[in-house]
Design a protein around this motif. Structure first.
Motif, PDB file in Angstrom:
ATOM      1  N   ASP A  33       3.059   5.972  -3.200  1.00 42.67           N
ATOM      2  CA  ASP A  33       4.472   6.221  -2.883  1.00 42.67           C
ATOM      3  C   ASP A  33       5.296   4.966  -3.147  1.00 42.67           C
ATOM      4  OD1 ASP A  33       6.052   8.568  -1.052  1.00 42.67           O
ATOM      5  OD2 ASP A  33       7.057   6.628  -1.275  1.00 42.67           O
ATOM      6  N   ALA A  34       6.448   5.181  -3.747  1.00 43.01           N
ATOM      7  CA  ALA A  34       7.326   4.065  -4.087  1.00 43.01           C
ATOM      8  C   ALA A  34       7.841   3.364  -2.827  1.00 43.01           C
ATOM      9  CB  ALA A  34       8.502   4.558  -4.920  1.00 43.01           C
ATOM     10  N   ASN A  35       7.907   4.090  -1.735  1.00 46.42           N
ATOM     11  CA  ASN A  35       8.376   3.479  -0.490  1.00 46.42           C
ATOM     12  C   ASN A  35       7.277   3.570   0.556  1.00 46.42           C
ATOM     13  OD1 ASN A  35      11.107   2.869  -1.429  1.00 46.42           O
ATOM     14  ND2 ASN A  35      11.233   5.080  -1.631  1.00 46.42           N
ATOM     15  N   GLY A  36       7.505   4.391   1.594  1.00 44.50           N
ATOM     16  CA  GLY A  36       6.491   4.511   2.632  1.00 44.50           C
ATOM     17  C   GLY A  36       6.170   5.963   2.899  1.00 44.50           C
ATOM     18  N   ILE A  37       5.327   6.192   3.885  1.00 43.01           N
ATOM     19  CA  ILE A  37       4.972   7.556   4.281  1.00 43.01           C
ATOM     20  C   ILE A  37       6.223   8.262   4.786  1.00 43.01           C
ATOM     21  CG2 ILE A  37       3.623   8.946   5.916  1.00 43.01           C
ATOM     22  CD1 ILE A  37       1.615   6.597   5.981  1.00 43.01           C
ATOM     23  N   ALA A  38       6.464   9.455   4.313  1.00 45.25           N
ATOM     24  CA  ALA A  38       7.579  10.290   4.797  1.00 45.25           C
ATOM     25  C   ALA A  38       8.911   9.554   4.736  1.00 45.25           C
ATOM     26  CB  ALA A  38       7.324  10.770   6.226  1.00 45.25           C
ATOM     27  N   SER A  39       9.141   8.838   3.662  1.00 47.54           N
ATOM     28  CA  SER A  39      10.380   8.075   3.595  1.00 47.54           C
ATOM     29  C   SER A  39      11.450   8.770   2.757  1.00 47.54           C
ATOM     30  CB  SER A  39      10.101   6.686   3.015  1.00 47.54           C
ATOM     31  OG  SER A  39       9.531   6.821   1.729  1.00 47.54           O
ATOM     32  N   GLY A  40      11.098   9.877   2.133  1.00 41.44           N
ATOM     33  CA  GLY A  40      12.072  10.571   1.295  1.00 41.44           C
ATOM     34  C   GLY A  40      12.758  11.705   2.038  1.00 41.44           C
ATOM     35  N   ALA A 163      -9.376   8.867   1.471  1.00 39.68           N
ATOM     36  CA  ALA A 163      -8.243   8.713   0.552  1.00 39.68           C
ATOM     37  C   ALA A 163      -7.742   7.273   0.575  1.00 39.68           C
ATOM     38  CB  ALA A 163      -7.106   9.659   0.941  1.00 39.68           C
ATOM     39  N   GLU A 164      -7.274   6.825  -0.574  1.00 35.70           N
ATOM     40  CA  GLU A 164      -6.630   5.507  -0.625  1.00 35.70           C
ATOM     41  C   GLU A 164      -5.133   5.694  -0.615  1.00 35.70           C
ATOM     42  OE1 GLU A 164      -7.815   2.519  -3.455  1.00 35.70           O
ATOM     43  OE2 GLU A 164      -9.912   3.194  -3.306  1.00 35.70           O
ATOM     44  N   LEU A 165      -4.468   4.725  -0.019  1.00 33.04           N
ATOM     45  CA  LEU A 165      -3.030   4.822   0.140  1.00 33.04           C
ATOM     46  C   LEU A 165      -2.402   3.630  -0.562  1.00 33.04           C
ATOM     47  CD1 LEU A 165      -1.081   6.625   1.651  1.00 33.04           C
ATOM     48  CD2 LEU A 165      -1.399   5.215   3.673  1.00 33.04           C
ATOM     49  N   ARG A 166      -1.471   3.911  -1.465  1.00 31.93           N
ATOM     50  CA  ARG A 166      -0.785   2.813  -2.150  1.00 31.93           C
ATOM     51  C   ARG A 166       0.702   2.966  -1.872  1.00 31.93           C
ATOM     52  NH1 ARG A 166      -3.836   0.466  -6.439  1.00 31.93           N
ATOM     53  NH2 ARG A 166      -1.936  -0.746  -6.669  1.00 31.93           N
ATOM     54  N   LEU A 167       1.186   2.194  -0.901  1.00 33.78           N
ATOM     55  CA  LEU A 167       2.607   2.285  -0.568  1.00 33.78           C
ATOM     56  C   LEU A 167       3.370   1.176  -1.267  1.00 33.78           C
ATOM     57  CD1 LEU A 167       2.324   3.180   3.217  1.00 33.78           C
ATOM     58  CD2 LEU A 167       2.452   4.699   1.230  1.00 33.78           C
ATOM     59  N   ALA A 168       4.670   1.356  -1.380  1.00 32.15           N
ATOM     60  CA  ALA A 168       5.536   0.403  -2.072  1.00 32.15           C
ATOM     61  C   ALA A 168       5.098   0.208  -3.526  1.00 32.15           C
ATOM     62  CB  ALA A 168       5.591  -0.936  -1.332  1.00 32.15           C
ATOM     63  N   ASP A 169       4.530   1.233  -4.127  1.00 32.01           N
ATOM     64  CA  ASP A 169       4.159   1.210  -5.540  1.00 32.01           C
ATOM     65  C   ASP A 169       4.814   2.389  -6.242  1.00 32.01           C
ATOM     66  OD1 ASP A 169       2.588  -1.003  -6.226  1.00 32.01           O
ATOM     67  OD2 ASP A 169       0.868  -0.160  -5.144  1.00 32.01           O
ATOM     68  N   ARG A 170       5.599   2.094  -7.253  1.00 32.40           N
ATOM     69  CA  ARG A 170       6.308   3.151  -7.954  1.00 32.40           C
ATOM     70  C   ARG A 170       5.559   3.572  -9.213  1.00 32.40           C
ATOM     71  NH1 ARG A 170      11.189   5.463  -8.099  1.00 32.40           N
ATOM     72  NH2 ARG A 170      11.792   4.266  -6.265  1.00 32.40           N
ATOM     73  N   VAL A 171       5.421   4.863  -9.386  1.00 33.98           N
ATOM     74  CA  VAL A 171       4.835   5.392 -10.620  1.00 33.98           C
ATOM     75  C   VAL A 171       5.922   5.407 -11.688  1.00 33.98           C
ATOM     76  CG1 VAL A 171       3.867   7.434 -11.724  1.00 33.98           C
ATOM     77  CG2 VAL A 171       3.157   6.818  -9.402  1.00 33.98           C
ATOM     78  N   VAL A 172       5.610   4.868 -12.866  1.00 40.04           N
ATOM     79  CA  VAL A 172       6.608   4.887 -13.939  1.00 40.04           C
ATOM     80  C   VAL A 172       6.204   5.794 -15.101  1.00 40.04           C
ATOM     81  CG1 VAL A 172       7.715   2.688 -13.421  1.00 40.04           C
ATOM     82  CG2 VAL A 172       5.695   2.717 -14.880  1.00 40.04           C
ATOM     83  N   THR A 173       4.909   6.052 -15.232  1.00 39.01           N
ATOM     84  CA  THR A 173       4.453   6.940 -16.303  1.00 39.01           C
ATOM     85  C   THR A 173       3.329   7.828 -15.784  1.00 39.01           C
ATOM     86  OG1 THR A 173       4.754   5.034 -17.757  1.00 39.01           O
ATOM     87  CG2 THR A 173       3.770   6.989 -18.739  1.00 39.01           C
ATOM     88  N   ILE A 174       3.387   9.081 -16.184  1.00 36.98           N
ATOM     89  CA  ILE A 174       2.299   9.999 -15.840  1.00 36.98           C
ATOM     90  C   ILE A 174       1.688  10.511 -17.142  1.00 36.98           C
ATOM     91  CG2 ILE A 174       1.697  12.186 -14.730  1.00 36.98           C
ATOM     92  CD1 ILE A 174       4.094  11.889 -12.948  1.00 36.98           C
ATOM     93  N   THR A 175       0.357  10.444 -17.245  1.00 37.94           N
ATOM     94  CA  THR A 175      -0.312  11.002 -18.418  1.00 37.94           C
ATOM     95  C   THR A 175      -1.451  11.893 -17.949  1.00 37.94           C
ATOM     96  OG1 THR A 175      -1.996   9.295 -18.585  1.00 37.94           O
ATOM     97  CG2 THR A 175       0.112   8.831 -19.656  1.00 37.94           C
TER      98      THR A 175
END
Ligand SMILES: Cc1cc2nc3c(=O)[nH]c(=O)nc-3n(C[C@H](O)[C@H](O)[C@H](O)COP(=O)(O)OP(=O)(O)OC[C@H]3O[C@@H](n4cnc5c(N)ncnc54)[C@H](O)[C@@H]3O)c2cc1C
Ligand SMILES: Cc1cc2nc3c(=O)[nH]c(=O)nc-3n(C[C@H](O)[C@H](O)[C@H](O)COP(=O)(O)OP(=O)(O)OC[C@H]3O[C@@H](n4cnc5c(N)ncnc54)[C@H](O)[C@@H]3O)c2cc1C
Lengths: 371, 415
Positions: A33-40, A163-175
């Protein structure tokens, strides 16, 4: 480099529900998630778990999801504030009472308990509604959840299963092979699930999702002022008409004694600031149903973006043009409710199992019959 | 909705707001709004009408009621575009249109959580003072005054004059810091503090530095405050009392400036030498720009009033005086900076957010104020985080979250 079975983009309630369901089946999952859990949008919503019957497909998904919530409630901690308050669909006039009777028949035919309230029954159930309303439909099985802690609970379930959690990470490309993060890192995954809510279309314009802005108000504590989630029947017009701007009376009792007051819908509003004009219309609409509301105090107003699709049904399933990329997005005003059903549909699709409800109506590859 | 249009709108009728009004009204149409029934702000509002201090009297006399429109009992809660504020008044909603805005919203006390801080007779210094001013009989009651800052002395002095038996002033800062402050450039104000301390001693009130309350305790049979535990030099002792007045210096009221989008730096509203904020048409004066005492509020108010009404040269003539009182403010804040031991007073079950009953142990698992707000609802209640925000900032280092309208609870019909 480690390859995950599934990379989920988005730790809103939809991504969280998918993570919990997929890890339950033993898949290895990373949630980004680009921000945090339930931040949108999840942070902005109301948490009404409601069966809706605008279309058959909507009915199927909300009903299925509500049953899943009832199961999950058995294990949810207290701070999820799962509350069996029920819904009353409020009918202002006789025309809307016809709709009440239609709804009642449909619900009965599908074994969903509901009760028709006349003018007096409605006032007994909710004395703060104004006099002279025609009646309503009480749906006792509808519930309310504090969706923020529920999302955290789902994420914790997933993490407990690896599960692994990656917060404050933004996805820029999906393939088809995974995702690339803004920091340049690649995450390899056999399957990618795009659960980026109102931003899902940013990386995938083929998902026809438009942002639909909503306002909510929270009041100070007024224990007992309302007891059920109250929604005007006209809500359906507001939610599912495709008019630019609309408001409807929708009030929710919180376990704290506070009330959440909605709702508004606006297309083409890009920024999150409070729009005083529509806010005024929204509160005026509520005052027309509850004459004592104007004197109560509001503590805060905020906005959120629903993800609207052309037919008001979410995109759940493989995205056209990809082999391994799935969508779980476009839930409009029902994503808290339908998150659990969505997660099961995604899980079934990935595991090649038959689903309990037909997945067809939600496939991103569907052609739209606009209405 | 009622509507008013003015050249210069001033929010806050304390020292800063009133001195801005005096200066600006020479050149412009001025409107001053304040949320209290009386003008004067934190220090003077109760005495207006029977004005005691010559300073206050002087200021009030200069306000030309023909030129300054005074609106009391009006609380600004939101904005409408860049040139309108919205206030709630006793007869509904008021829209205030302005060319220039001067924010002079003052400060409030800082509270820190410790076991028992939410008990009935545990209040802030200003809070207890206000209750007494409002008619609470404190005569013969035993009071402990604790926390930090010059306000403790003023509060003790006041309560003593009203017949309270002030048992102790517990000042958390160190004797060394206080001495350094007194020895500095700050003869005048430091003298005031010394004088108050002296007066306290004269009437037999012990003023203890390096000393703080670690808990407020009730008797086993009731929920009434019975005693406080006071820590000093490694020793905790129990002081039986009827009231605890406890506040930890001041925090600025920056919510309105934040809501409008003015730049905030280190917790204060950023201004240039003309008290001009980062927003085109908005100035700020007094405590939101820095806690530096009434003198500073008066001078900043003047500068903002002059600059906002197109008198930059006159404004400039006050720069030197302002810079001097600002240096005083810096020394003051250093002298009464909080010691780190205060971060650990709260226990697992101590409530940190009073509005939403959020306990310390719930908060310790979160990484920032937004998470704590969304997940545990810390700061989501009716005080909008005004109490717990500064506390969690101190204890956990959390930056305050974004400000949402309305900045004060407001009736739905006025929203
Ligand atoms: C006012 C309002 C009231 C509502 N009331 C209800 C209700 O009563 N009942 C109900 O069922 N539903 C309700 N909803 C709808 C519900 O809130 C949403 O449908 C639901 O929260 C959507 O969840 P989500 O996980 O899809 O999206 P989000 O919660 O928005 O999650 C998406 C996540 O993706 C992340 N993300 C986005 N882009 C990227 C990227 N490039 N890389 C990494 N991460 C990214 C975001 O940070 C975000 O956390 C309401 C909505 C609104 C606005
Ligand atoms: C509780 C307390 C007690 C104090 N006691 C003393 C003392 O005894 N002696 C001393 O020297 N100093 C005291 N101070 C410090 C004092 O605040 C300053 O010395 C000085 O009064 C600051 O002036 P000001 O104009 O900057 O702010 P203030 O005097 O605080 O004036 C600001 C005014 O703006 C109003 N306001 C704020 N927000 C809004 C809004 N949104 N809408 C409408 N009105 C608003 C406030 O209610 C207030 O009346 C005290 C401070 C506090 C908090």
């Amino acid at each position: 480099m480690k390859t995950f079975d599934v990379a989920i983009m988005g730790a809103g309630i939809v991504g969280a529900a998918c993570a919990a369901a997929l890890t339950r089946e033993g898949l290895s999952v990373v949630v980004i998630d680009a921000n945090g859990i339930a931040s949108g949008t999840t942070a902005a919503g109301m948490g009404h778990i409601v069966v809706m019957d605008d279309t058959k497909a909507q009915f199927a998904l909300t009903k299925y999801s509500q049953d899943l919530w009832k199961q999950l409630a058995q294990e949810m901690p207290k701070d999820c504030e799962y509350d069996n308050c029920g819904t009353i669909w409020v009918a202002a006039n006789d025309e809307e009472m016809t709709e009440v009777r239609r709804k009642h028949e449909l619900y009965s035919a599908n074994s969903i308990p509901s009760e028709i309230l006349g003018e007096n029954g409605l006032r007994d159930a909710e004395p703060n509604l104004r006099e002279g309303l025609a009646g309503g439909l009480l749906v006792p099985g509808d519930t309310v959840v504090y969706q923020l802690t529920a999302t955290k609970f789902l994420i914790e379930k997933a993490v407990a299963k690896g599960a692994e959690l990656r917060l404050a990470d933004r996805v820029v490309t999906i393939t088809d092979d995974g995702v690339m993060l803004k920091n340049g890192e690649s995450i390899s995954a056999s399957i990618v699930v795009n659960a980026a809510g109102a931003n899902a279309a940013e990386l995938m314009p083929q998902l026809n999702i438009k942002k639909r802005k909503g306002h909510l108000v929270i009041t100070e504590r007024y224990e007992g002022f309302v007891s059920h989630q109250l929604v005007e029947l006209g809500y359906l017009r507001s939610a599912h008409g495709n008019d630019a701007d609309s408001v409807a009376f929708n009030v929710q009792p919180r376990s704290t004694g506070q009330m959440l007051l909605g709702s508004s819908r606006q297309f083409d509003a890009e920024t999150g600031e409070v729009d005083r004009e529509i806010l005024g219309r929204m509160t005026a609409r509520a005052f027309a149903f509850m004459p004592r509301l104007p004197e109560l105090s509001a503590v805060r107003v905020w906005t959120g973006f629903r993800s609207a699709t052309p037919d008001n049904l979410p995109f759940i399933g493989k995205i056209l043009g990809f082999e391994n990329v799935y969508a779980a997005a476009g839930h409009e005003g029902l994503g808290i409710t339908t998150s659990l059903g969505t997660a099961e549909l995604i899980t079934d699709a990935l595991l090649g199992r038959k689903s309990q409800i037909s997945p067809e109506p939600y496939l991103p590859s569907r052609t739209f019959i606009e209405h | 909705m009622n509507r008013i249009s003015t050249d210069i709108l001033i929010v806050g009728g304390g020292a800063a707001g009133l001195s801005a009004a005096v200066e600006a009204s020479a050149k412009a149409k001025v409107t001053n709004v304040d949320d209290n029934p009386n003008l004067g702000g934190q220090i003077w509002r109760a005495e207006l009408g029977k004005v005691k201090s010559s300073e206050a009297k002087h200021l009030i006399e200069q306000i030309d009621v023909g030129k300054v429109q005074i609106i009391n009992n009006a609380q600004v809660f939101g904005s409408n575009g860049v040139d309108k504020l919205l206030a709630e008044t006793t007869d509904g909603n008021l829209e205030l249109r302005f060319e220039k805005l001067i924010i002079a919203t003052g400060a409030r006390e800082r509270f820190l959580p410790f076991p028992g801080w939410t008990l009935p007779n545990v209040l802030g210094g200003g809070g207890l003072q206000a209750l007494v001013k409002g008619g609470l009989n404190i005569d013969g009651k035993r009071v402990v005054v604790a926390g930090t800052g010059p306000l403790l002395l003023a509060v003790a002095d006041y309560l003593n004059a009203k017949g309270a038996e002030v048992l102790l002033i517990a000042e958390q800062t160190s004797a060394a810091k206080l001495r350094r402050f007194a020895r500095g450039l700050w003869r005048q104000p430091a003298k005031m503090i010394e004088a108050a301390a002296l007066r306290a001693r004269l009437v037999g009130i012990p003023y203890k530095t390096d000393c703080w309350v670690t808990s407020a305790d009730v008797s086993s049979s009731s929920r009434v405050l019975r005693s406080v535990s006071v820590f000093r030099n490694g020793i905790t002792r129990t002081v039986e009392c009827d009231y605890l007045a406890c506040g930890f210096h001041l925090v600025p009221n920056i919510e309105l400036a934040s809501l409008l989008g003015a730049r905030i730096e280190n917790g204060f509203v950023a201004v240039d030498e003309f008290q001009h904020t980062s927003l085109e048409n908005v100035y700020c004066a007094g405590e939101p720009t820095g806690i530096a005492g009434v003198e500073s509020s008066l001078i900043e108010g003047k500068i903002a009033g002059l600059a906002g009404s197109g008198q930059p040269d006159s404004a400039r003539s006050h720069f030197a005086a302002r810079d001097k009182v600002r240096r005083f403010g810096e020394a003051l804040n250093k002298a009464f900076g909080l010691r780190s031991e205060l971060k650990t007073l709260a226990e697992a079950d101590t409530i940190v957010c009073r509005c939403e009953d959020v306990k310390y142990k719930q908060l310790s698992e979160y990484g920032n104020s937004r998470e704590a707000k969304l997940q545990a609802r810390c700061g989501m209640g009716s005080c909008q985080g005004r109490v717990c925000g500064p506390a969690t900032e101190f204890i956990f280092g959390w930056k305050p979250g974004s400000v949402r309208p309305p900045i004060f609870p407001v009736k739905l019909k006025n929203l």
